[in-house]
Design a protein around this motif. Structure first.
Motif, mmCIF file in Angstrom:
data_model
loop_
_atom_site.group_PDB
_atom_site.id
_atom_site.type_symbol
_atom_site.label_atom_id
_atom_site.label_comp_id
_atom_site.label_asym_id
_atom_site.label_seq_id
_atom_site.Cartn_x
_atom_site.Cartn_y
_atom_site.Cartn_z
ATOM 1 N N VAL A 141 0.754 -1.113 -0.291
ATOM 2 C CA VAL A 141 0.212 0.058 -0.001
ATOM 3 C C VAL A 141 1.177 1.176 -0.068
ATOM 4 O O VAL A 141 1.961 1.188 0.957
ATOM 5 N N VAL A 142 0.894 2.326 -0.946
ATOM 6 C CA VAL A 142 1.355 3.358 -0.757
ATOM 7 C C VAL A 142 0.567 4.425 -0.961
ATOM 8 O O VAL A 142 -0.351 5.006 -1.906
ATOM 9 N N ASN B 40 2.914 15.755 2.538
ATOM 10 C CA ASN B 40 4.417 15.608 2.573
ATOM 11 C C ASN B 40 4.739 14.088 2.731
ATOM 12 O O ASN B 40 6.547 14.374 2.375
ATOM 13 N N VAL B 41 4.362 13.439 3.046
ATOM 14 C CA VAL B 41 4.872 12.232 3.259
ATOM 15 C C VAL B 41 4.245 10.765 2.350
ATOM 16 O O VAL B 41 3.002 11.256 2.260
ATOM 17 N N MET B 42 4.480 9.987 2.190
ATOM 18 C CA MET B 42 4.763 8.889 1.427
ATOM 19 C C MET B 42 4.915 7.742 2.451
ATOM 20 O O MET B 42 6.052 7.245 2.551
ATOM 21 N N ASN B 43 4.017 7.006 3.058
ATOM 22 C CA ASN B 43 4.542 6.167 3.642
ATOM 23 C C ASN B 43 4.030 4.645 2.413
ATOM 24 O O ASN B 43 2.943 4.760 1.534
ATOM 25 N N VAL B 44 4.188 3.393 3.025
ATOM 26 C CA VAL B 44 4.755 2.362 2.047
ATOM 27 C C VAL B 44 4.934 1.560 3.044
ATOM 28 O O VAL B 44 5.301 1.326 4.118
ATOM 29 N N SER B 45 3.586 0.716 3.238
ATOM 30 C CA SER B 45 3.709 -0.949 3.847
ATOM 31 C C SER B 45 3.221 -1.744 2.771
ATOM 32 O O SER B 45 2.000 -2.004 1.871
ATOM 33 N N SER C 153 13.699 -11.218 3.007
ATOM 34 C CA SER C 153 13.858 -12.309 2.582
ATOM 35 C C SER C 153 12.627 -11.965 0.996
ATOM 36 O O SER C 153 12.558 -12.842 1.022
ATOM 37 N N TYR C 154 11.658 -10.843 1.097
ATOM 38 C CA TYR C 154 10.964 -11.277 0.096
ATOM 39 C C TYR C 154 11.481 -10.329 -1.443
ATOM 40 O O TYR C 154 12.339 -9.404 -1.353
ATOM 41 N N HIS C 155 11.513 -10.730 -2.856
ATOM 42 C CA HIS C 155 11.634 -10.385 -4.055
ATOM 43 C C HIS C 155 10.915 -10.128 -4.456
ATOM 44 O O HIS C 155 11.131 -9.508 -6.232
ATOM 45 N N SER C 156 9.221 -10.474 -4.526
ATOM 46 C CA SER C 156 8.923 -9.590 -5.190
ATOM 47 C C SER C 156 6.784 -9.226 -4.385
ATOM 48 O O SER C 156 6.802 -9.907 -3.452
ATOM 49 N N VAL C 157 6.460 -8.020 -5.039
ATOM 50 C CA VAL C 157 5.199 -8.079 -5.252
ATOM 51 C C VAL C 157 4.388 -7.960 -6.536
ATOM 52 O O VAL C 157 4.641 -7.540 -7.075
ATOM 53 N N ASP C 158 2.622 -8.572 -6.334
ATOM 54 C CA ASP C 158 2.015 -8.959 -7.353
ATOM 55 C C ASP C 158 1.258 -7.395 -7.438
ATOM 56 O O ASP C 158 1.045 -6.908 -8.667
ATOM 57 N N HIS C 159 0.964 -6.619 -6.763
ATOM 58 C CA HIS C 159 0.327 -5.719 -6.955
ATOM 59 C C HIS C 159 0.370 -4.495 -6.151
ATOM 60 O O HIS C 159 0.745 -4.263 -4.435
ATOM 61 N N ILE C 160 0.364 -3.141 -6.380
ATOM 62 C CA ILE C 160 0.796 -2.122 -5.647
ATOM 63 C C ILE C 160 -0.586 -1.148 -5.668
ATOM 64 O O ILE C 160 -1.509 -0.804 -6.794
ATOM 65 N N LEU C 161 -1.015 -1.005 -4.146
ATOM 66 C CA LEU C 161 -2.516 0.084 -4.355
ATOM 67 C C LEU C 161 -1.897 0.831 -3.866
ATOM 68 O O LEU C 161 -0.903 1.232 -2.513
ATOM 69 N N HIS D 36 -11.871 -7.310 2.281
ATOM 70 C CA HIS D 36 -11.710 -6.135 0.977
ATOM 71 C C HIS D 36 -10.306 -6.870 0.642
ATOM 72 O O HIS D 36 -9.639 -6.770 -0.781
ATOM 73 N N LEU D 37 -9.214 -5.629 1.141
ATOM 74 C CA LEU D 37 -8.259 -5.270 0.668
ATOM 75 C C LEU D 37 -7.053 -6.015 0.614
ATOM 76 O O LEU D 37 -6.895 -7.157 0.097
#
Length: 176
Positions: free
Chosen positions: A1-2, A7-12, A88-96, A159-160
């Motif tokens: 989730v971006v 002022n700030v971008m939070n990436v989770s 240890s993760y190498h990919s994500v499938d989606h960006i919200l 849902h998310l």
């Protein structure tokens, strides 16, 4: 989730609806306002109003908006690289994409192109009923996008968590 705020971008990054990574970056919609001020000599208030209501010069999209979107996409890519190198993760499938700046026309495409990760913009109103009782079903209850999502299988699932998924190296679900 971006979540792109003023002022700030939070990436989770979420796994099984739990945060496995979080990063805050000093970049947001106020940068676009500052770019408008610098380019067109407007006051910050005038720039903010013009940004929200339109009425910007013809070169705005090419000279100001597009570079801002490219910078924002680069920040998203940078955050993902920090995630990949620190876990240890190498990919994500989606960006919200969420937050006030997520609705800027073209952001979804620019982030997708830069990251090569399917990207959707959060739309919490997509499944709401119209005044005549008509339901607008966009395929996924929270997002407006051409990307499909899994139907909700378990009423306890968010849902998310069902719509925005990724997998870790062991094949377990991640959400970005």
């Amino acid at each position: 989730v971006v979540d792109v705020g003023a002022n700030v971008m939070n990436v989770s990054v979420l796994r099984n609806e739990q945060s496995v990574y979080s990063r805050e970056q000093a970049f947001g919609g106020n940068q676009l306002t500052a770019d408008i001020v610098a380019r067109y000599g407007m006051s910050p208030e005038e720039a903010e109003n013009a940004k929200r209501s339109g009425g910007l010069p013809d070169d705005f999209e090419a000279e100001v908006q597009r570079p801002f979107l490219e910078n924002l996409a680069a920040e998203v890519q940078r955050a993902l690289q920090f995630f990949f190198t620190s876990t240890s993760y190498h990919s994500v499938d989606h960006i919200l994409l969420a937050g006030g700046s997520a609705v800027i026309q073209g952001l979804e495409e620019v982030v997708h192109t830069r990251t090569q990760v399917p990207t959707v913009v959060a739309n919490p109103f997509a499944a709401m009923h119209h005044h005549r009782g008509q339901r607008e079903d966009m395929g996924c209850p929270l997002f407006s996008s051409s990307h499909s999502c899994d139907k909700i299988q378990d009423s306890r699932s968010s849902h998310l968590g069902q719509c925005v998924q990724s997998r870790d190296p062991d094949g377990k679900r991640l959400i970005s």
